[in-house]
Motif scaffolding. Structure first.
Motif, PDB file in Angstrom:
ATOM      1  N   ALA A  84       0.830  -1.202   0.000  1.00  0.00           N
ATOM      2  CA  ALA A  84       0.000   0.000   0.000  1.00  0.00           C
ATOM      3  C   ALA A  84       0.863   1.250   0.000  1.00  0.00           C
ATOM      4  O   ALA A  84       0.592   2.213  -0.731  1.00  0.00           O
ATOM      5  N   PHE A  85       1.921   1.254   0.818  1.00  0.00           N
ATOM      6  CA  PHE A  85       2.824   2.405   0.849  1.00  0.00           C
ATOM      7  C   PHE A  85       3.508   2.592  -0.497  1.00  0.00           C
ATOM      8  O   PHE A  85       3.592   3.715  -1.017  1.00  0.00           O
ATOM      9  N   LEU A  86       4.006   1.491  -1.069  1.00  0.00           N
ATOM     10  CA  LEU A  86       4.704   1.597  -2.351  1.00  0.00           C
ATOM     11  C   LEU A  86       3.774   2.133  -3.439  1.00  0.00           C
ATOM     12  O   LEU A  86       4.179   2.949  -4.270  1.00  0.00           O
ATOM     13  N   ALA A  87       2.524   1.678  -3.441  1.00  0.00           N
ATOM     14  CA  ALA A  87       1.591   2.132  -4.460  1.00  0.00           C
ATOM     15  C   ALA A  87       1.370   3.638  -4.338  1.00  0.00           C
ATOM     16  O   ALA A  87       1.336   4.355  -5.350  1.00  0.00           O
ATOM     17  N   GLU A  88       1.241   4.136  -3.111  1.00  0.00           N
ATOM     18  CA  GLU A  88       1.009   5.567  -2.911  1.00  0.00           C
ATOM     19  C   GLU A  88       2.264   6.380  -3.210  1.00  0.00           C
ATOM     20  O   GLU A  88       2.228   7.358  -3.953  1.00  0.00           O
ATOM     21  N   TYR A  89       3.384   5.973  -2.633  1.00  0.00           N
ATOM     22  CA  TYR A  89       4.641   6.718  -2.768  1.00  0.00           C
ATOM     23  C   TYR A  89       5.141   6.715  -4.211  1.00  0.00           C
ATOM     24  O   TYR A  89       5.430   7.768  -4.793  1.00  0.00           O
ATOM     25  N   LEU A  90       5.212   5.531  -4.802  1.00  0.00           N
ATOM     26  CA  LEU A  90       5.732   5.433  -6.164  1.00  0.00           C
ATOM     27  C   LEU A  90       4.714   5.923  -7.190  1.00  0.00           C
ATOM     28  O   LEU A  90       5.092   6.485  -8.219  1.00  0.00           O
ATOM     29  N   GLY A  91       3.434   5.733  -6.911  1.00  0.00           N
ATOM     30  CA  GLY A  91       2.416   6.257  -7.824  1.00  0.00           C
ATOM     31  C   GLY A  91       2.490   7.765  -7.912  1.00  0.00           C
ATOM     32  O   GLY A  91       2.381   8.349  -9.000  1.00  0.00           O
ATOM     33  N   LEU A 247       3.300  24.715 -13.265  1.00  0.00           N
ATOM     34  CA  LEU A 247       2.882  23.917 -12.114  1.00  0.00           C
ATOM     35  C   LEU A 247       2.735  22.451 -12.493  1.00  0.00           C
ATOM     36  O   LEU A 247       2.199  22.128 -13.548  1.00  0.00           O
ATOM     37  N   GLY A 248       3.208  21.577 -11.615  1.00  0.00           N
ATOM     38  CA  GLY A 248       2.951  20.165 -11.756  1.00  0.00           C
ATOM     39  C   GLY A 248       1.621  19.814 -11.106  1.00  0.00           C
ATOM     40  O   GLY A 248       0.897  20.687 -10.623  1.00  0.00           O
ATOM     41  N   PRO A 249       1.261  18.549 -11.071  1.00  0.00           N
ATOM     42  CA  PRO A 249      -0.032  18.142 -10.507  1.00  0.00           C
ATOM     43  C   PRO A 249      -0.056  18.305  -8.996  1.00  0.00           C
ATOM     44  O   PRO A 249       0.983  18.262  -8.342  1.00  0.00           O
ATOM     45  N   PRO A 250      -1.245  18.501  -8.423  1.00  0.00           N
ATOM     46  CA  PRO A 250      -1.352  18.595  -6.968  1.00  0.00           C
ATOM     47  C   PRO A 250      -1.068  17.245  -6.327  1.00  0.00           C
ATOM     48  O   PRO A 250      -1.254  16.189  -6.935  1.00  0.00           O
ATOM     49  N   ALA A 251      -0.606  17.285  -5.092  1.00  0.00           N
ATOM     50  CA  ALA A 251      -0.308  16.048  -4.366  1.00  0.00           C
ATOM     51  C   ALA A 251      -0.414  16.320  -2.873  1.00  0.00           C
ATOM     52  O   ALA A 251      -0.509  17.461  -2.428  1.00  0.00           O
ATOM     53  N   GLY A 252      -0.362  15.258  -2.100  1.00  0.00           N
ATOM     54  CA  GLY A 252      -0.394  15.392  -0.652  1.00  0.00           C
ATOM     55  C   GLY A 252      -1.660  14.824  -0.049  1.00  0.00           C
ATOM     56  O   GLY A 252      -2.736  14.919  -0.633  1.00  0.00           O
ATOM     57  N   SER A 253      -1.514  14.236   1.133  1.00  0.00           N
ATOM     58  CA  SER A 253      -2.641  13.595   1.811  1.00  0.00           C
ATOM     59  C   SER A 253      -3.038  14.310   3.088  1.00  0.00           C
ATOM     60  O   SER A 253      -3.799  13.779   3.888  1.00  0.00           O
ATOM     61  N   MET A 254      -2.532  15.533   3.285  1.00  0.00           N
ATOM     62  CA  MET A 254      -2.829  16.264   4.519  1.00  0.00           C
ATOM     63  C   MET A 254      -4.172  16.995   4.375  1.00  0.00           C
ATOM     64  O   MET A 254      -4.264  18.218   4.461  1.00  0.00           O
ATOM     65  N   THR A 255      -5.221  16.227   4.141  1.00  0.00           N
ATOM     66  CA  THR A 255      -6.533  16.787   3.863  1.00  0.00           C
ATOM     67  C   THR A 255      -7.519  16.399   4.966  1.00  0.00           C
ATOM     68  O   THR A 255      -7.293  15.449   5.720  1.00  0.00           O
ATOM     69  N   VAL A 256      -8.626  17.135   5.044  1.00  0.00           N
ATOM     70  CA  VAL A 256      -9.616  16.923   6.098  1.00  0.00           C
ATOM     71  C   VAL A 256     -10.637  15.874   5.666  1.00  0.00           C
ATOM     72  O   VAL A 256     -11.135  15.901   4.533  1.00  0.00           O
ATOM     73  N   ASP A 257     -10.953  14.967   6.583  1.00  0.00           N
ATOM     74  CA  ASP A 257     -12.006  13.979   6.355  1.00  0.00           C
ATOM     75  C   ASP A 257     -13.334  14.584   6.801  1.00  0.00           C
ATOM     76  O   ASP A 257     -13.593  14.725   7.995  1.00  0.00           O
ATOM     77  N   HIS A 258     -14.173  14.953   5.834  1.00  0.00           N
ATOM     78  CA  HIS A 258     -15.440  15.601   6.162  1.00  0.00           C
ATOM     79  C   HIS A 258     -16.555  14.604   6.463  1.00  0.00           C
ATOM     80  O   HIS A 258     -17.701  14.995   6.664  1.00  0.00           O
ATOM     81  N   ALA A 259     -16.213  13.324   6.515  1.00  0.00           N
ATOM     82  CA  ALA A 259     -17.202  12.320   6.891  1.00  0.00           C
ATOM     83  C   ALA A 259     -17.348  12.205   8.402  1.00  0.00           C
ATOM     84  O   ALA A 259     -18.211  11.486   8.894  1.00  0.00           O
ATOM     85  N   THR A 260     -16.476  12.901   9.152  1.00  0.00           N
ATOM     86  CA  THR A 260     -16.535  12.875  10.603  1.00  0.00           C
ATOM     87  C   THR A 260     -16.659  14.302  11.129  1.00  0.00           C
ATOM     88  O   THR A 260     -16.512  15.271  10.372  1.00  0.00           O
ATOM     89  N   ASP A 261     -16.914  14.432  12.420  1.00  0.00           N
ATOM     90  CA  ASP A 261     -16.960  15.752  13.051  1.00  0.00           C
ATOM     91  C   ASP A 261     -15.860  15.890  14.102  1.00  0.00           C
ATOM     92  O   ASP A 261     -15.944  16.704  15.019  1.00  0.00           O
ATOM     93  N   THR A 262     -14.807  15.089  13.944  1.00  0.00           N
ATOM     94  CA  THR A 262     -13.688  15.134  14.872  1.00  0.00           C
ATOM     95  C   THR A 262     -13.004  16.498  14.828  1.00  0.00           C
ATOM     96  O   THR A 262     -12.804  17.068  13.752  1.00  0.00           O
ATOM     97  N   GLY A 263     -12.636  17.020  15.989  1.00  0.00           N
ATOM     98  CA  GLY A 263     -11.936  18.292  16.038  1.00  0.00           C
ATOM     99  C   GLY A 263     -10.524  18.183  15.498  1.00  0.00           C
ATOM    100  O   GLY A 263      -9.981  17.085  15.316  1.00  0.00           O
ATOM    101  N   LEU A 264      -9.905  19.343  15.223  1.00  0.00           N
ATOM    102  CA  LEU A 264      -8.558  19.394  14.661  1.00  0.00           C
ATOM    103  C   LEU A 264      -7.626  20.147  15.594  1.00  0.00           C
ATOM    104  O   LEU A 264      -8.018  21.134  16.220  1.00  0.00           O
ATOM    105  N   VAL A 265      -6.380  19.702  15.685  1.00  0.00           N
ATOM    106  CA  VAL A 265      -5.299  20.473  16.276  1.00  0.00           C
ATOM    107  C   VAL A 265      -4.221  20.583  15.211  1.00  0.00           C
ATOM    108  O   VAL A 265      -3.783  19.584  14.642  1.00  0.00           O
ATOM    109  N   CYS A 266      -3.828  21.824  14.886  1.00  0.00           N
ATOM    110  CA  CYS A 266      -2.954  22.073  13.739  1.00  0.00           C
ATOM    111  C   CYS A 266      -1.707  22.824  14.177  1.00  0.00           C
ATOM    112  O   CYS A 266      -1.796  23.803  14.937  1.00  0.00           O
ATOM    113  N   LEU A 267      -0.554  22.394  13.685  1.00  0.00           N
ATOM    114  CA  LEU A 267       0.714  23.060  13.959  1.00  0.00           C
ATOM    115  C   LEU A 267       1.272  23.590  12.657  1.00  0.00           C
ATOM    116  O   LEU A 267       1.511  22.825  11.712  1.00  0.00           O
TER     117      LEU A 267
END
Length: 409
Positions: A84-91, A247-267
């Motif tokens: 799973a990691f290889l598919a995400e990282y190398l993809g 610009l190249g394509p967007p990337a990154g997984s630091m996104t918010v899951d809007h399927a929950t109402d969990t609070g966030l702490v951000c640095l």
């Protein structure tokens, strides 16, 4: 690649171990680690002599390029049995390499040069079995990247042209740039882009978006000029409205899951506040009322260049709390520790690698499960302890590449 082996613990439960190929690959990397500079220099020399046309895919100056191969190999070797990691990282790498003009036909030449460099410098560990393991590993790696690029080609361009429409110098070394792409640029709040300037062809750097997607399609980046930072210095001190970037394509997984109402702490440290602000806007646009605490750190008070924007957001949204932190007060992770614990939060970190690493430790100690901590230093933190040099970046540039600059810098 061969599957992982397993042993049993004292209770008879099976414990997965590294696959035979992973053992052989890691043994090779351990041997060449003391001469990594020579290995990578020899690799690129072989590649360019045997396939001179590929030289045009790389930047003119190769000083920052030479150490990337080993770092990427360390990352992949450490997680060889994690499909799973290889598919995400190398993809991600495969999709991103489209902007350099990398094609499927280029991968065999890279593999041959890699094997050639290893044969020369891994004298003690190299044998027919090891070579077969490396061939299998590289075949798997390259195919994941090729497949990801082919799939992406069917739905997105390799790059976008983006005109600078405003350039706001917030401090002597920090600028806020607003860009207008030549076509719709789909991204999520918390993601980043790769960027090339006309002044440094084929030199790409990574910058986080400082806002959630806007109806007008404009993009905002925060850029800090860093010593010896060719791209960052050009963007801060040379770029002007009317200039066109790529610009190249967007990337990154630091996104918010809007399927929950969990609070966030951000640095957010320094210009790492850019994607954090985008996440706050994203939460607001979805109508969520989850609690959000933002810790914004900088060396001195006047370095909190986007504080006014965050305070306006705090005044507008009662669920948002902004905590400015300077080094005179305490390190940013320590301020988060003192304000905790945070057992019911999702955590997001953006800034220098050292701050992110310390922040992760603090958050774990404050009750945040590891799987709920998000950042974009997955590759760097994955190879801690393997002997690789620390870098401050998010992702890389060429086959088997890794990051070289901090997000938003």
């Amino acid at each position: 690649m061969d599957g992982p082996t397993s042993t049993t613990d004292g209770t008879g439960a099976r414990i997965a171990g590294p696959s035979p190929d992973a053992v052989l690959v890691r043994r090779t990397l351990e041997e060449i680690a003391p001469v990594a500079d020579k290995v990578t220099s020899y690799f690129y020399a072989l590649l360019f002599v045997r396939s001179p046309a590929l030289r045009d895919l790389f930047p003119a100056a190769m000083d920052t390029q030479r150490d990337r191969l080993l770092k990427a190999l360390l990352t992949v070797a450490e997680r060889m049995d994690d499909s799973a990691f290889l598919a995400e990282y190398l993809g991600h790498l495969g999709r991103g390499h489209r902007k350099y003009g990398v094609e499927a036909a280029h991968y065999p030449a890279v593999g041959e040069a890699l094997i050639g460099a290893l044969v020369r410098y891994a004298e003690r560990s190299w044998d027919a079995e090891t070579e077969a393991a490396w061939v299998r590993a590289y075949t798997t790696i390259s195919q994941i990247m090729i497949d990801a690029a082919a799939e992406d080609e069917a739905k997105a361009p390799a790059w976008w042209q983006a005109e600078v429409v405003s350039h706001d110098l917030r401090t002597p070394d920090i600028a806020v740039l607003t860009l207008r792409p030549d076509a719709p640029y789909p991204f999520l709040a918390g993601q980043y882009t790769t960027l090339e300037t006309p002044w440094w062809p084929r030199v790409w750097r990574h910058y986080s978006f400082a806002s959630a997607p806007r109806p007008d399609g404009l993009l905002t980046l925060h850029v800090k000029s860093v010593p010896a930072g060719w791209v960052s210095q050009a963007l801060v001190h040379r770029a002007r409205p009317g200039d066109v970037l790529r610009l190249g394509p967007p990337a990154g997984s630091m996104t918010v899951d809007h399927a929950t109402d969990t609070g966030l702490v951000c640095l957010g440290g320094g210009t790492g506040i850019a994607p954090i602000k985008a996440l706050v806007e994203d939460v607001a646009e979805h109508g969520d009322r989850r609690r959000v605490d933002v810790f914004y750190g900088a060396r001195r008070g006047h370095d909190l260049y986007d504080m006014d924007t965050l305070l306006r957001l705090q005044k507008t949204f009662p669920w948002l709390a902004v905590h400015p932190v300077t080094e005179a007060q305490c390190p940013l992770p320590e301020a988060v520790r003192e304000a905790g614990p945070w057992p019911e939060r999702d955590a997001y970190l953006s800034g220098p690698l050292g701050m992110v690493r310390e922040g992760i430790d603090v958050l774990r100690g404050s009750g945040v499960p590891t799987e709920r901590i998000r950042h974009d230093f997955l590759a760097e933190l994955a190879v801690v302890g393997t002997g690789s040099a620390e870098v401050g970046g998010v992702h890389g540039a060429h086959p088997l590449d890794v990051p070289v600059e901090v997000v938003a810098q």
